[in-house]
Design a protein around this motif. Sequence first.
Motif, PDB file in Angstrom:
ATOM      1  N   THR A   1      21.304 -48.008 -70.660  1.00  0.00           N
ATOM      2  CA  THR A   1      20.807 -48.431 -71.968  1.00  0.00           C
ATOM      3  C   THR A   1      20.181 -49.812 -71.898  1.00  0.00           C
ATOM      4  O   THR A   1      19.204 -50.102 -72.596  1.00  0.00           O
ATOM      5  N   LEU A   2      20.719 -50.679 -71.066  1.00  0.00           N
ATOM      6  CA  LEU A   2      20.163 -52.026 -70.952  1.00  0.00           C
ATOM      7  C   LEU A   2      18.770 -52.026 -70.335  1.00  0.00           C
ATOM      8  O   LEU A   2      18.076 -53.053 -70.393  1.00  0.00           O
ATOM      9  N   GLU A   3      18.357 -50.912 -69.761  1.00  0.00           N
ATOM     10  CA  GLU A   3      16.991 -50.821 -69.260  1.00  0.00           C
ATOM     11  C   GLU A   3      15.985 -50.799 -70.403  1.00  0.00           C
ATOM     12  O   GLU A   3      14.801 -51.056 -70.201  1.00  0.00           O
ATOM     13  N   GLU A   4      16.454 -50.455 -71.604  1.00  0.00           N
ATOM     14  CA  GLU A   4      15.583 -50.481 -72.770  1.00  0.00           C
ATOM     15  C   GLU A   4      15.452 -51.923 -73.267  1.00  0.00           C
ATOM     16  O   GLU A   4      16.383 -52.713 -73.150  1.00  0.00           O
TER      17      GLU A   4
ATOM     18  N   HIS B   1      17.720 -52.392 -81.029  1.00  0.00           N
ATOM     19  CA  HIS B   1      18.384 -51.368 -81.826  1.00  0.00           C
ATOM     20  C   HIS B   1      18.909 -50.231 -80.952  1.00  0.00           C
ATOM     21  O   HIS B   1      19.797 -49.481 -81.362  1.00  0.00           O
ATOM     22  N   VAL B   2      18.371 -50.087 -79.755  1.00  0.00           N
ATOM     23  CA  VAL B   2      18.894 -49.102 -78.817  1.00  0.00           C
ATOM     24  C   VAL B   2      20.110 -49.657 -78.084  1.00  0.00           C
ATOM     25  O   VAL B   2      21.055 -48.929 -77.776  1.00  0.00           O
ATOM     26  N   ILE B   3      20.094 -50.936 -77.830  1.00  0.00           N
ATOM     27  CA  ILE B   3      21.173 -51.559 -77.053  1.00  0.00           C
ATOM     28  C   ILE B   3      22.394 -51.832 -77.913  1.00  0.00           C
ATOM     29  O   ILE B   3      23.530 -51.788 -77.428  1.00  0.00           O
ATOM     30  N   ARG B   4      22.188 -52.099 -79.173  1.00  0.00           N
ATOM     31  CA  ARG B   4      23.297 -52.466 -80.049  1.00  0.00           C
ATOM     32  C   ARG B   4      24.476 -51.503 -79.993  1.00  0.00           C
ATOM     33  O   ARG B   4      25.620 -51.931 -79.872  1.00  0.00           O
ATOM     34  N   PRO B   5      24.247 -50.178 -80.039  1.00  0.00           N
ATOM     35  CA  PRO B   5      25.403 -49.277 -80.073  1.00  0.00           C
ATOM     36  C   PRO B   5      26.286 -49.315 -78.838  1.00  0.00           C
ATOM     37  O   PRO B   5      27.439 -48.881 -78.915  1.00  0.00           O
ATOM     38  N   VAL B   6      25.777 -49.797 -77.696  1.00  0.00           N
ATOM     39  CA  VAL B   6      26.608 -49.784 -76.498  1.00  0.00           C
ATOM     40  C   VAL B   6      27.384 -51.078 -76.317  1.00  0.00           C
ATOM     41  O   VAL B   6      28.134 -51.215 -75.349  1.00  0.00           O
ATOM     42  N   LEU B   7      27.230 -52.003 -77.244  1.00  0.00           N
ATOM     43  CA  LEU B   7      27.962 -53.261 -77.094  1.00  0.00           C
ATOM     44  C   LEU B   7      29.460 -53.032 -77.176  1.00  0.00           C
ATOM     45  O   LEU B   7      30.246 -53.720 -76.522  1.00  0.00           O
ATOM     46  N   ASN B   8      29.868 -52.064 -77.992  1.00  0.00           N
ATOM     47  CA  ASN B   8      31.300 -51.786 -78.060  1.00  0.00           C
ATOM     48  C   ASN B   8      31.798 -51.187 -76.749  1.00  0.00           C
ATOM     49  O   ASN B   8      32.965 -51.327 -76.385  1.00  0.00           O
TER      50      ASN B   8
ATOM     51  N   GLN C   1      24.598 -60.394 -66.449  1.00  0.00           N
ATOM     52  CA  GLN C   1      23.410 -60.950 -65.805  1.00  0.00           C
ATOM     53  C   GLN C   1      22.188 -60.098 -66.103  1.00  0.00           C
ATOM     54  O   GLN C   1      21.072 -60.621 -66.250  1.00  0.00           O
ATOM     55  N   ARG C   2      22.388 -58.796 -66.223  1.00  0.00           N
ATOM     56  CA  ARG C   2      21.261 -57.928 -66.596  1.00  0.00           C
ATOM     57  C   ARG C   2      20.774 -58.275 -68.003  1.00  0.00           C
ATOM     58  O   ARG C   2      19.573 -58.302 -68.262  1.00  0.00           O
TER      59      ARG C   2
ATOM     60  N   LEU D   1      21.221 -38.612 -79.086  1.00  0.00           N
ATOM     61  CA  LEU D   1      21.552 -39.375 -80.285  1.00  0.00           C
ATOM     62  C   LEU D   1      22.857 -40.137 -80.153  1.00  0.00           C
ATOM     63  O   LEU D   1      23.075 -41.148 -80.805  1.00  0.00           O
ATOM     64  N   ARG D   2      23.730 -39.676 -79.299  1.00  0.00           N
ATOM     65  CA  ARG D   2      25.028 -40.338 -79.172  1.00  0.00           C
ATOM     66  C   ARG D   2      24.906 -41.764 -78.650  1.00  0.00           C
ATOM     67  O   ARG D   2      25.802 -42.578 -78.852  1.00  0.00           O
ATOM     68  N   MET D   3      23.788 -42.066 -78.010  1.00  0.00           N
ATOM     69  CA  MET D   3      23.589 -43.438 -77.542  1.00  0.00           C
ATOM     70  C   MET D   3      23.218 -44.371 -78.677  1.00  0.00           C
ATOM     71  O   MET D   3      23.341 -45.572 -78.551  1.00  0.00           O
ATOM     72  N   LEU D   4      22.729 -43.819 -79.774  1.00  0.00           N
ATOM     73  CA  LEU D   4      22.333 -44.654 -80.900  1.00  0.00           C
ATOM     74  C   LEU D   4      23.454 -44.862 -81.886  1.00  0.00           C
ATOM     75  O   LEU D   4      23.491 -45.840 -82.593  1.00  0.00           O
TER      76      LEU D   4
END
Length: 1547
Positions: free
Chosen positions: A320-323, A327-334, A362-363, A1521-1524
Amino acid sequence: MSNFLINTLLSHHPDPEHLFSTLCWPSTSRPDIEKIEALTVLIKELSNKSQEERFICKVQSVIWNQCMPLMQTISSADDGGKDMLSAVCGLFAVCVSTCQTHDVPEKVSQVLLPVLLSRDDGNHETSRFDMDVAIEVTAVLLSSISYDRDIISRTLSCTLCCVKDLSDSVISKIIVRIWFTILKSCDKASESEVLHQIWDDLLSWHQRDQTESVSARVLVCLTALSDHLYSSETSQTRPDPRRSQRFFRAIQAGLTHKDSVTRKRALYLLTRCVALAEIKKEDVFTSEEPNRDEILFRWTSEKKQLLREFWEDYALVLETLEENQIHVIRPVLNRIDMLVETTATDIQGGLFSPSWLLCVYQRMFHSENKAVMKEGVNHLLELKALHRPAFALAFSQFVIGPLMDVLSESSLYHRAPRQNIRDCPELGVKLQMFMVNFFKSLPEENRGSVLLQLVQRLGSRHWCAVPLLFLSQALSCLSPCPLLGSDGLHAFREVLRCTMITHQVLLRGASQCFLLRAALCLTDVSAVSLDEIFGFLLHFRADESLCRGTALWKELCNWLQANEGCFRLTNGDPGSSEELHAETSNRDGASIFSCVQQRLKTFLTVPASSDQTESLPDPSEAELLVRTVLLTADLQQNRSEEPRLELLLQPLLDVLQRLSTNVYLVLQKTDKSLQLLLRLLQLHRRRSDTEKENEDVVAVTLKTLMLSVVESVQEFLLRRLSGELRELCDVERSDLYLSVLRELVLTYSTVSWYGSNLQQNYIPKLTANCLRILGEPSEQVQRVVSMATLALLCDVDDRGVLNYRSEAMRTLHSLTDYFYPSSSQHLNQTLLKPTSVTISDPVDSVVLKDWGRIVAQFIRDQWTCLSFLQKSAGTLQAPVASEVLRAAVDALALLPGHLVLPVLDFMASVVPQVVQWDESLCIEAICASWKVVQALSTNPHDFWYTLQGFVRLAFHQGLLQLTEEQNPRITACIQQIVTELMELAQVRSGVFNVLIQHCCETWLPCGAAEGLQSDAVFSMALLHLDILTEACVYGPVFRRDQRLVQEVQSYVEQLGDSCAANIAVNSDNRDDQFPRVCVLAFLCRLNPSNRLHQRLMEELDAEISKSKVRYYSNSIQHRVKNRVWQTLLLLLHKLRPEFVSECVLSHVCEAGFCSNQASVKYLIEWTLILVLHQNPSRIQNLWNCFSLDHEKTKTSICTFLSVLVHLNVLLPKLQDKEVQWRRAVEVSLQWCFSHNFSIRLYALLALKRVWELEDARVLPEEHLGALTTVVQACLQQAEAMQNTGNAMKNWSRIQDHFFFSAFNPIMDYSVETIFHIFPLLSELAEDEWLPLWKFERFVDFPIGAALPSKNPVTDLCEFQPGDWIQQDKGGLEQEERWAEVQKKITPWKLSVQEQEPELMAQQRAARLGKLTSNLLVVASLIDKPTNLGGLCRTCEIFGAKALVLDSLRHVNDKQFQVLSVSSELWLPMLEVKPTELSDFLLLKKREGYWVIGVEQTSNSQSLRDYTFPERSLLLLGFPHLRMLLEKETCMSCQQNHPTYTVGQISI
């Protein structure tokens, strides 16, 4: 050629050798492909029948005479010959297979392998082979022979060397053609051996050289070999990636690589490794360096579930961090939180290494999107796991390295959307908390080393001012702890010496304050000496941070007092004597005193044999001693002791007392004593405003002691300045003497006997001596010193020290005879450069190289004297004035920019005289001066003083009063200067401040009495309305980085006295809001009864009203228009009623019909109310506004309806109250039936407020007739029928809005409301707010009864911004914390206009008897118009509440309309961009909606078994969609469902 044909030929030709020879070709020719193929088939057939030696020799001959030359020919051919190469390689393969028992493969490899090692430099014989050909032939060779350990080993060694140097394309060919061929030809044991050789070589290379290029190349190779490396077979000799520490180091380097492809390769290898571990079900861990390296990977069967979940989440996060979209990255912060918690919980068990988490951070730090970078920093700073000692220690090197690197990015320190300008940025606050918690969590034995490395990191690179400020502040917040020794002080010194040189002065001073606090808290006093402490303090400048009287100075004194006697003693130091050691041990308070006393004696001890002509001693030593003396005195005062300054300074006083009597005193000793005296006089004063001079015992004592030696010092200076200074090295010494003389005069001029002697005796003698030297033939150095002395005396008079009737002034006026004799020979006179032949002293040679600077200062000093004469002696005659002005213009060309200020001051007093008879010369003088100012724009040290001098010249009172008719050229020149100055102001904040402050003080000085003279001066303002107009709307929008520096400076300023930089730094008012504040204060001082003042206000009103024609729909023009209406509101109470009713009212009404932003709309409405309140007879103008063409008014009619809401303010002043009230009711009622929902809502509010005016309802109800029934019905409908959908919310919002609830147009008429409260409540950008403290601090703002400065009531001040109107700035949603983009309109914001379709749909459904549901269908992730059209029809049929699309433009698409069959007209539709979808879903979840995703997953529920909640949100599209979003439910839609077919709802 086929085998059949070859066999046929062989059957007809019994001699195969003849056929063999026929098919061969000469080595220099290039055969056809068919011939090569025929020879290949022939050899293959013959090899099956015969293996005779003669035949083998023939085949070998084909290899060397046909194949190898032909391959060389193909290498040099331009066309490449791919088809021919394939044919030759086939022939070569058959030949090698036939001859492989001999030494042919060995010889061929010896030819090919050097080609692979070549670097294409043309110096090798083998360079005739092309690299691609060599690779292909090598692959053919390896595939054609049986396994040969020697050849394969040498081939691998050669290709592994190639991997390190050749290009990626070549490497790919080597891997595919050579390595894969080798592996394919090997058995299991040999394959393991080959893999091990490649594996060990690559990882050893990466271990030696961990650069990014090496990491990328290693990962390319490992990824290509992944199928072989991740084999499920088990072998002791086969490399096992799961057990290799070096392998995972390479993986981690790849995960943080800058190249995205390399990162994906690393992640691929990692996921394959985890999958292999799960398949094999073995307990493994990396074991190459178990004793000195952490275990990077471990797998145990017992915790395979935990391990699998961890690595799956880890891979998901990195993918996901490749994006780049936040708004795409936010959901994976948890998910990152889960990874951190899992790692921290098991940090002792060793399942998960914290270094994997560092790769994630670092990424994020290296992301191209600054929002992602900032989120990564914030996430790390808030990491609670760092409160655990082991985890904090594991992260320590990452904090010192990558975190410090990313914290150097200034853009991270912008304040959060809801923060005020003067608040500490959010990152600054988090950084303070992080530093405190991080160092508190570190093991005690590691804190010192980590802190030292961190401070050294600060000094090892260049930092911008803002990051360094907040990092220094964070360090100053650490708890006191002895962690740093001498090396720590050295590291701090490097930060002060190298990093901060180019920073803004205030920010640099603030950083110094924080760093000194940090050093005091964190230094181990037992590990440092007093000398080291005092030497360290020398790097804190007195004019920026460390000065007497500040809180920082007191804190330093308290720290020295608390630690006195604890400092380390070093051999050779003055404080290392046994006596001092005893004092230190007893802590009797005398140690620092004795140390300083000893250092002072040592400093003043100079050998008698010292050279009398050497240069000045280093002034830093004197600076250091003076600091220590003052600290020692304040220490004694802190102990309530009498400062023993006399005892401490006795060596200095003795030397100073003997200056005038002992002519044999060593020159170096006198220089040192004068250096000490100078810095004592400069530094002894307290800078704090809270301290009074008469309360400072130390300062009074010091002044008294120095006063006892003043006469001796001045006599010595008089003698030395009167001709004794002759050598080149004495030029620098004269600067010291003059500086001492200046400080003595300024310090003691208030002492009566000193002042009398100074003016009657001393200055006259000194002036006469200097004039005598200048009038006689003398040496160049004597002339330089004499002119500098006269310039000093003239400058002293400018400070008001000398009495106009004194003897000193009389002698100074005699300068007129020197500068203005019969000819102008003494203007701009220069000095001849001494010849180098006469220079023997190396010090003099250095001064000689700087002779140009000395000459420039000599000319500058001349103009200082001329400026003094012009100001004090009167005007010059016309011919002389022109001649001298011409010389001044020449001087501008001679002098460097930083020395022209005296010339500008002189020209400012002469130009107004000369302009009457030589206008051209004056224009030339002004233009030349402006060029000098422009050239200095990049030099902040000298620019501002020069700019002020230029403004005094170009905008002199005598020039401002010139009219265009009388002096068209000079006025045009000044106008051009104003234009260019405004352009410069857009780049340099504070430029326009200088001009407007000068003009306002010139035209209307504070406290000036009215009269003919003041009116004549004020009339000049009428000629320059453009300057006032520009000031009224001034407020340039600076770049983001410039705004950041301004905001941080505001934050430092609000720290007040707690930050010593605010006291030490002389802050010039360069706030970009100062021009507006200054001109507003000017306007408020105008007297309405003064005819000229009234005229100015009326003309200014007309002038700034034109600004609205420049208004367009962008933020800059919006702000300009807002400033215009604020100024009109300020002037309104001062304008004549006639002018208001005739001119202003029509402008206001006209503006009401324009499209205005919310803030401007409120100001227009307020102005209209006030105008009608002052002129109630013009109420008809308001009613006329409601009678215009409805198509032209549209929603702007809401402006005039808002005025009707405040009819209670106007009604008491109106005649025929009942008539006006009824008119208001009728107008409001009429607009209640408008087709526009917003207008209807405004009209209902106006009707309600007007109807509630009981005092106006004097007519009986029977006279109102049916009007009463209609009004009551409307109001009941508004209260009752608005309960559906969001209409009730809108009705409540508009009633609670500040303009209609708390705001009173009359009671709230104040400066605070106009310039601060209204912008705040209108949600303008904060840099548009003008808080009251700026009016009080920047200018002397007048306070009047008609327009008070502060709001008399606090109701409006306590009000919070509402959400009724779509604001100019808009509500900042959470997404804006990550996205630094301009706020876009969010159509799903549920405002009035957008909810009208929904209300219409509900009313239509009620009429048709249809049932509506709360199902909300979200199709923002679907973009096919045909699908959306069918979906729209389905939603309308089943009564969905609304359909959400990514763009409402789909509705106009023909394909959409074909399938929707007009259902879009009856179905509410909202627009939500995919980038805004996450925030929209979170909003709906807070409103009680269940988010249901339509997706076929392993854990989804069937549609036929699912029961929908009452409030359901159906989310369609996007398989990932589960990534969002974390959805509550995932539903599967089966295609064979009996009720819902695929064509209807399946997308």
